[in-house]
Design a protein around this motif. Structure first.
Motif, short mmCIF file in Angstrom:
data_model
loop_
_atom_site.label_atom_id
_atom_site.label_comp_id
_atom_site.label_asym_id
_atom_site.label_seq_id
_atom_site.Cartn_x
_atom_site.Cartn_y
_atom_site.Cartn_z
N CYS A 105 5.25 78.16 27.33
CA CYS A 105 5.55 77.06 26.40
C CYS A 105 7.00 77.12 25.95
O CYS A 105 7.73 76.11 25.98
CB CYS A 105 4.62 77.12 25.20
N LEU A 106 7.43 78.30 25.50
CA LEU A 106 8.80 78.44 25.00
C LEU A 106 9.81 78.32 26.14
O LEU A 106 10.93 77.85 25.92
CB LEU A 106 8.94 79.78 24.28
N TRP A 107 9.42 78.74 27.31
CA TRP A 107 10.31 78.57 28.47
C TRP A 107 10.49 77.08 28.77
O TRP A 107 11.60 76.62 29.04
CB TRP A 107 9.71 79.31 29.66
N PHE A 108 9.39 76.32 28.71
CA PHE A 108 9.51 74.87 28.93
C PHE A 108 10.37 74.22 27.85
O PHE A 108 11.16 73.30 28.14
CB PHE A 108 8.13 74.23 28.95
N ASN A 109 10.25 74.67 26.60
CA ASN A 109 11.06 74.09 25.53
C ASN A 109 12.55 74.31 25.79
O ASN A 109 13.37 73.43 25.47
CB ASN A 109 10.67 74.70 24.18
N GLU A 110 12.91 75.45 26.36
CA GLU A 110 14.32 75.68 26.69
C GLU A 110 14.77 74.77 27.83
O GLU A 110 15.89 74.25 27.81
CB GLU A 110 14.52 77.15 27.09
N VAL A 111 13.92 74.58 28.81
CA VAL A 111 14.25 73.67 29.91
C VAL A 111 14.37 72.24 29.40
O VAL A 111 15.23 71.47 29.85
CB VAL A 111 13.18 73.78 31.02
N ASP A 112 13.52 71.88 28.43
CA ASP A 112 13.56 70.53 27.87
C ASP A 112 14.78 70.34 26.97
O ASP A 112 15.34 69.24 26.90
CB ASP A 112 12.27 70.29 27.08
N ARG A 113 15.23 71.38 26.31
CA ARG A 113 16.37 71.27 25.41
C ARG A 113 17.69 71.31 26.17
O ARG A 113 18.62 70.56 25.81
CB ARG A 113 16.34 72.41 24.39
N PHE A 114 17.77 72.15 27.17
CA PHE A 114 19.03 72.33 27.90
C PHE A 114 18.89 71.75 29.31
O PHE A 114 18.37 70.66 29.47
CB PHE A 114 19.41 73.81 27.93
N THR A 115 19.38 72.48 30.29
CA THR A 115 19.33 72.00 31.67
C THR A 115 17.96 72.30 32.28
O THR A 115 17.19 73.12 31.77
CB THR A 115 20.41 72.67 32.52
N SER A 116 17.67 71.64 33.39
CA SER A 116 16.40 71.88 34.10
C SER A 116 16.45 73.12 34.97
O SER A 116 15.45 73.43 35.63
CB SER A 116 16.07 70.66 34.97
N ARG A 117 17.56 73.84 34.98
CA ARG A 117 17.66 75.08 35.77
C ARG A 117 16.97 76.20 35.03
O ARG A 117 17.56 76.86 34.15
CB ARG A 117 19.13 75.43 36.05
N ASP A 118 15.69 76.41 35.35
CA ASP A 118 14.88 77.36 34.58
C ASP A 118 15.33 78.81 34.75
O ASP A 118 14.97 79.66 33.94
CB ASP A 118 13.41 77.21 34.93
N GLN A 119 16.12 79.13 35.80
CA GLN A 119 16.62 80.50 35.95
C GLN A 119 17.56 80.89 34.81
O GLN A 119 17.69 82.07 34.49
CB GLN A 119 17.35 80.67 37.29
N LEU A 120 18.23 79.91 34.20
CA LEU A 120 19.20 80.22 33.16
C LEU A 120 18.54 80.58 31.84
O LEU A 120 19.12 81.33 31.03
CB LEU A 120 20.14 79.03 32.96
N SER A 121 17.36 80.07 31.57
CA SER A 121 16.70 80.29 30.28
C SER A 121 15.62 81.34 30.33
O SER A 121 15.08 81.73 29.29
CB SER A 121 16.10 78.97 29.78
N PHE A 122 15.26 81.82 31.51
CA PHE A 122 14.14 82.75 31.65
C PHE A 122 14.35 84.02 30.84
O PHE A 122 13.50 84.43 30.05
CB PHE A 122 13.95 83.09 33.13
N SER A 123 15.48 84.68 31.03
CA SER A 123 15.69 85.99 30.40
C SER A 123 15.78 85.88 28.88
O SER A 123 15.37 86.81 28.16
CB SER A 123 16.95 86.65 30.96
#
Length: 603
Positions: free
Chosen positions: A491-509
């Motif tokens: 859920c929180l990973w999706f919120n980061e993708v929704d807030r920033f870029t769709s590149r989920d590798q950048l928000s994972f860590s």
């Protein structure tokens, strides 16, 4: 007390005499080398002494009492019983120390072949992704020929009958696992024609055995036990950056609170509108499909193709039990549905091979890649009663049975979330620069996201982060158990993708580290070469369209042998044309041409 020699072997240029002695209860080995002549004299003298002593023995036995003979036999029995105390493993170890290299290698190969479990499947890297039995893989290359393996306990007993849906957690102290001695072989040699990443062997247990390892109860979720989701019919944006109408525009304060893990939490997790996910939520699904998604499943496999971006790939090497009990769901949008119907791939059955097609209406984003993040990261919201799920991107082809994958990367590791790390990059800053260089997203948005994380404390990856081995995942495959802590993570990973870029590798860590700093939870980041073992990656449709068609190979027939001189065997041989004759002919023609041109000019 001293024991006799256990063997004598002669070589080509001498003899190697091997003797075992028992001294003070310790079995010792002595090796001596002597010339051929001396050893021959010793044998001759030994034979003569043996022949002389034979009649004396018989006279001695006739003269002595029978009790003495019984005493000697009793002493011999005591000696034999004492020597049997020495274990067979100790004798083998001493024989290995005394033996030559050839005998050691042969004995090791035989021992390894006997001790290697027969219920182990080793999937070797291949273009087809097939599974090879253990007998098809070299034991030496797989690391079974080391000294430690010779000291391992004997092989486990034969497999019990498969007990489906009843398993045992590996934390209970399972020993003799079929793959406990598996080791990676050395890397393959360099190949100029194949310089990119390659798959590597993975040890899988058979499907029947993998099912028995399934935990009988749900894994514990640290601290968090009750997870709820925010519902807003009219979400409003109060801050300049981040969020969407589908995700609910969470504020920075709400974002910070969502990382403070408590026993009961309510967070943004998409689908903020509508009565339930899939109904008037901006990611709408037919009610008949929703009723199917709400059923109980122990394991599902899911994927998605939006914007007609990929070509559907059919799974291979799936067992009959998995075909009957594991549903395969493919989410598509209306654009992809129209293409599949025009291509006669999709009919009223809503099935394409193993895949059950779920059509999504009114997708919330114009970017097909963002729409694909919804089922990828919020699968637990679409399937509220699923225990385990395997997500693969639409460009991937699954070539290993799902039960074997779950056993290898979740149950064997006692993990609840597994994802492969990037094959080349493990630092978020390097991943951001690579995304900008490849044009994956606009540079300003990537820089804004990285600077935001940097202000929060994100640092380049270093050895100080061990045992964490990477900050960059290869997010095309996600293997997870649906429990509150893993649901919160996605859920929180999706919120980061929704807030920033769709590149989920950048928000994972960032999401991972914030949760791990609060609770005792970790995930399994396995090697990318292991991921490439059970999925085969294909090209996106747009790449395939731009690819030139394969060039047909043209085979020129050999020259005709009908012209030329006749050989003595009545076979005509071709004759070479005289280049001199050709040059003379061209020169004469050019002279005539020049004369005709000059005559025309005079006229």
């Amino acid at each position: 007390m001293t024991g006799g020699s256990l063997g004598l072997r002669t070589g080509s240029y001498g003899s190697l005499q091997q003797t075992l002695h028992i001294h003070n209860g310790v079995l010792q080995c002595t090796t001596s080398i002597s010339g051929r002549k001396s050893s021959t004299k010793m044998l001759v003298s030994y034979t003569k002494e043996k022949e002389k002593a034979r009649p004396n023995i018989w006279r001695y036995l006739h003269r002595r009492r029978v009790a003495m003979v019984s005493l000697v036999m009793l002493a011999a029995l005591v000696f034999i019983s004492g020597s049997n105390i020495i274990s067979k493993g100790d004798v083998d170890a001493i024989l290995a120390a005394c033996d030559t290299e050839e005998t050691i290698s042969s004995r090791t190969a035989q021992r390894n072949q006997e001790s290697m479990p027969r219920d182990m499947n080793i999937s070797a890297p291949s273009d087809q992704g097939g599974i090879l039995d253990a007998d098809d893989i070299s034991l030496k290359n797989l690391g079974f020929g080391s000294q430690e393996d010779r000291d391992q306990p004997p092989s486990p007993p034969s497999l019990p009958p498969p007990v489906y849906r009843v398993g045992t957690n590996l934390t209970a102290g399972h020993v003799n696992h079929p793959c406990e001695n598996f080791a990676f072989p050395p890397p393959p040699p360099a190949d100029r024609r194949r310089s990119g990443p390659r798959p590597c062997p993975v040890c899988y247990v058979p499907v029947e055995r993998a099912i028995t390892f399934m935990p009988s109860s749900q894994s514990a979720s640290p601290i968090l036990h009750d997870l709820n989701y925010i519902h807003e019919e009219t979400p409003s944006k109060t801050e300049p950056h981040g969020g969407s109408d589908f995700g609910g525009f969470p504020t920075l304060k709400q974002r910070d609170e969502s990382f403070k893990i408590k026993e009961s939490m309510t967070v943004h997790c998409g689908f903020v509108k509508g009565s339930k996910p899939g109904i008037r939520s901006g990611f709408n699904i037919d009610e008949t499909d929703i009723s199917e998604l709400e059923q109980f499943y122990e394991v599902i496999v899911a994927s998605a193709i939006f914007g007609n971006y990929d070509i559907i790939q059919q799974p291979q090497n799936i067992s009959n039990f998995s075909r009957e009990n594991i549903p395969f769901y493919m989410f598509i949008d209306e654009e992809t549905e129209a293409y599949m119907k025009n291509s006669s791939l999709l009919d009223n059955t809503k099935r394409v091979g193993l895949w059950r097609i779920i059509v999504v209406h009114d997708v919330p984003f114009s970017d097909a890649r963002r729409n694909g993040k919804i089922p990828k990261l919020l699968l637990h919201r679409l399937f509220p009663r699923v225990r385990y799920s395997i997500w693969i991107d639409g460009k991937l082809q699954l070539v290993v049975d799902p039960y074997q994958i779950l056993e290898r990367f979740l149950w064997r590791e006692n993990a609840t979330f597994a994802i492969s790390r990037h094959y080349r990059r493990f630092d978020v800053f390097e991943e951001a620069e690579a995304n900008k260089a490849a044009g994956k997203y606009d540079n300003a948005s990537i820089d804004y996201q990285i600077n935001f994380y940097k202000a929060e404390g994100l640092t380049p990856y270093s050895e100080a982060k061990l045992p964490i081995t990477s900050d960059v995942p290869e997010g095309c495959v996600i293997i997870r158990e649906h429990i509150p802590i893993t649901n919160l993570f996605t859920c929180l990973w999706f919120n980061e993708v929704d807030r920033f870029t769709s590149r989920d590798q950048l928000s994972f860590s960032t999401v991972r580290d914030k949760i791990m700093s609060t609770v005792d939870w970790s995930l399994n980041m396995f090697l990318d070469c292991e991921r490439r073992n059970f999925v085969i990656q294909a090209y996106h449709r747009d790449v395939l369209v731009l690819m030139p068609p394969p060039v047909a190979r043209v085979f020129h027939p050999p020259p005709s042998m009908t012209q030329g001189k006749t050989s003595p065997g009545n076979v005509k041989t071709p004759t070479k044309s005289s280049p001199k004759h050709g040059r003379v002919h061209r020169s004469k023609r050019s002279k005539r041409h020049r004369k005709a041109t000059a005559a025309k000019e005079k006229g």
